[in-house]
Design a protein around this motif. Sequence first.
Motif, PDB file in Angstrom:
ATOM      1  N   ARG A  90      50.452  44.740 -29.161  1.00 26.29           N
ATOM      2  CA  ARG A  90      49.338  44.685 -28.526  1.00 26.29           C
ATOM      3  C   ARG A  90      49.275  43.114 -28.248  1.00 26.29           C
ATOM      4  O   ARG A  90      49.337  42.232 -29.162  1.00 26.29           O
ATOM      5  CB  ARG A  90      48.113  45.132 -29.375  1.00 26.29           C
ATOM      6  CG  ARG A  90      46.795  44.922 -28.811  1.00 26.29           C
ATOM      7  CD  ARG A  90      45.762  45.602 -29.599  1.00 26.29           C
ATOM      8  NE  ARG A  90      45.561  44.500 -30.810  1.00 26.29           N
ATOM      9  CZ  ARG A  90      44.831  43.590 -30.749  1.00 26.29           C
ATOM     10  NH1 ARG A  90      44.151  42.918 -29.832  1.00 26.29           N
ATOM     11  NH2 ARG A  90      44.859  42.850 -32.048  1.00 26.29           N
ATOM     12  N   LYS A 118      47.578  39.707 -28.163  1.00 22.71           N
ATOM     13  CA  LYS A 118      46.410  39.165 -28.746  1.00 22.71           C
ATOM     14  C   LYS A 118      45.819  38.018 -28.253  1.00 22.71           C
ATOM     15  O   LYS A 118      44.557  37.759 -28.101  1.00 22.71           O
ATOM     16  CB  LYS A 118      46.892  38.532 -30.289  1.00 22.71           C
ATOM     17  CG  LYS A 118      47.206  39.604 -31.085  1.00 22.71           C
ATOM     18  CD  LYS A 118      47.915  39.179 -32.589  1.00 22.71           C
ATOM     19  CE  LYS A 118      46.578  38.065 -33.290  1.00 22.71           C
ATOM     20  NZ  LYS A 118      47.512  37.649 -34.565  1.00 22.71           N
ATOM     21  N   LYS A 119      46.873  37.161 -27.449  1.00 26.39           N
ATOM     22  CA  LYS A 119      46.260  35.896 -26.713  1.00 26.39           C
ATOM     23  C   LYS A 119      47.443  35.626 -25.574  1.00 26.39           C
ATOM     24  O   LYS A 119      48.494  35.996 -25.649  1.00 26.39           O
ATOM     25  CB  LYS A 119      46.469  34.895 -27.615  1.00 26.39           C
ATOM     26  CG  LYS A 119      45.954  33.316 -26.860  1.00 26.39           C
ATOM     27  CD  LYS A 119      46.074  32.545 -28.054  1.00 26.39           C
ATOM     28  CE  LYS A 119      45.768  30.944 -27.353  1.00 26.39           C
ATOM     29  NZ  LYS A 119      45.637  29.736 -28.496  1.00 26.39           N
ATOM     30  N   ASP A 178      50.880  35.634 -27.457  1.00 24.80           N
ATOM     31  CA  ASP A 178      50.796  36.071 -28.906  1.00 24.80           C
ATOM     32  C   ASP A 178      50.761  37.599 -28.868  1.00 24.80           C
ATOM     33  O   ASP A 178      49.534  38.245 -28.609  1.00 24.80           O
ATOM     34  CB  ASP A 178      49.696  35.512 -29.635  1.00 24.80           C
ATOM     35  CG  ASP A 178      50.042  34.087 -29.971  1.00 24.80           C
ATOM     36  OD1 ASP A 178      51.181  33.462 -29.826  1.00 24.80           O
ATOM     37  OD2 ASP A 178      49.021  33.314 -29.997  1.00 24.80           O
ATOM     38  N   GLU A 233      50.978  41.150 -31.281  1.00 23.46           N
ATOM     39  CA  GLU A 233      50.935  41.814 -32.472  1.00 23.46           C
ATOM     40  C   GLU A 233      51.743  42.917 -32.451  1.00 23.46           C
ATOM     41  O   GLU A 233      51.555  43.927 -31.532  1.00 23.46           O
ATOM     42  CB  GLU A 233      49.453  42.185 -32.659  1.00 23.46           C
ATOM     43  CG  GLU A 233      49.386  42.687 -34.258  1.00 23.46           C
ATOM     44  CD  GLU A 233      47.763  42.908 -34.443  1.00 23.46           C
ATOM     45  OE1 GLU A 233      47.343  42.618 -35.616  1.00 23.46           O
ATOM     46  OE2 GLU A 233      47.020  43.275 -33.523  1.00 23.46           O
ATOM     47  N   ASP A 262      53.944  39.076 -35.952  1.00 22.17           N
ATOM     48  CA  ASP A 262      53.531  38.670 -34.592  1.00 22.17           C
ATOM     49  C   ASP A 262      54.559  37.804 -33.731  1.00 22.17           C
ATOM     50  O   ASP A 262      55.343  37.306 -34.504  1.00 22.17           O
ATOM     51  CB  ASP A 262      52.182  37.690 -34.868  1.00 22.17           C
ATOM     52  CG  ASP A 262      51.013  38.201 -35.231  1.00 22.17           C
ATOM     53  OD1 ASP A 262      50.955  39.540 -35.363  1.00 22.17           O
ATOM     54  OD2 ASP A 262      50.122  37.496 -35.767  1.00 22.17           O
ATOM     55  N   PRO A 264      44.485  40.089 -22.935  1.00 22.14           N
ATOM     56  CA  PRO A 264      44.405  40.376 -24.200  1.00 22.14           C
ATOM     57  C   PRO A 264      43.944  41.598 -24.654  1.00 22.14           C
ATOM     58  O   PRO A 264      42.979  42.352 -24.090  1.00 22.14           O
ATOM     59  CB  PRO A 264      43.667  39.509 -24.844  1.00 22.14           C
ATOM     60  CG  PRO A 264      43.718  38.260 -23.862  1.00 22.14           C
ATOM     61  CD  PRO A 264      43.978  38.861 -22.447  1.00 22.14           C
TER      62      PRO A 264
END
Length: 368
Positions: free
Chosen positions: A313, A315-316, A327, A329, A334, A348
């Motif tokens: 997923r 994140k950023k 980033d 996940e 990570d 995101p």
Amino acid sequence: MNTVSTLTRPGASKKQAASVEFRNVTKNYGGVTAVDSVSFTIDAGQLVTLLGPSGCGKTTTLRMIAGLEMASAGQILIGGRDVTNLSAADRDVSMVFQSYALFPHMSVLENVAYGPSVQGASRKDAEAMAVEKLSLVGLSGLERRAPSELSGGQQQRVAVARALVLEPQVLLFDEPLSNLDAKLRRRVREDIRELQQSLNLTVAYVTHDQEEALAVSDRIIVMSNARIAQTGTPRELYEEPADLFVADFIGDANILAGTLTGVEGASADVKIDGLSVRLPHRGAKPGAVKLAVRPDAILLGEGASHGSAIAGRVKKASYLGTQIEYDVETATGDLFVVQYGRKEPIEPGTSVNVTFETHRGVAIIPGA
């Protein structure tokens, strides 16, 4: 320091480049070992970078080549000649220091022309050589200024030109570009590399900047805790790190846990969460292994994971013009991911499936 015996002027003969060899060299300061039994060879005409974090011993090693520090043990050879106990004045080397070390009472032109002048060049020849090298480092038009009238970055470039104007057997650079902005740093490092190759100079180059080292070097010596961690070409160090330190220090690397399930010839099958890959085994045995995965070797597909992939997923997402950094996940940890060419970032919160380009940037770390 006796920097050169033959000057580069019309009719001057070119000297042969000289090799540099360390044989089990150690440097102690009281009870502290700054360099611990280091051995390496810089072949004649090569540019070799000493790379590592602060305090690893790279600058002390460079200063021992120059004769500014004397070895506590071992042997140092330049051009096959034992120089271990010779002073700096008796070694045909030139060094660009991290500090500027310019003559404050001389103009820029006089600073750069000083070396050729004291080595016997006429004023006209010395100044012509100085003008050429000042142009090379982007300082044309500033020849008559005093060092105090220059910025710190400009002063550093004068110091680079002052070393480049001479052709020593060995040219040494100690963080020469640290005070330049990014654009000038790229230009000057390219100029240094071009000059080194065109004149067939032997260069030892110290930096903590990994991109700089990868860009200019024939080979890189990575140092850690006063010892050599790995020596190799830029590609070898980036794609085949010898251990976790090198993998993490040279560029960005995602260090992932995997399971080696089988070996066939030089290859191995490795499972990382839901993803199966085939990689060179590099001596690893079946069981738990660590992998170094470069950010640009990770592929992201939008949507739920399917087939052989790692579910993740975002994140950023950071848009940097030429690239987008993510980033991501995942259950295995990570991930830092870099994608080039894509114009619209993945939002995101988006589910992605993660795969690797295993032909580059993914390697089993031996012994990890």
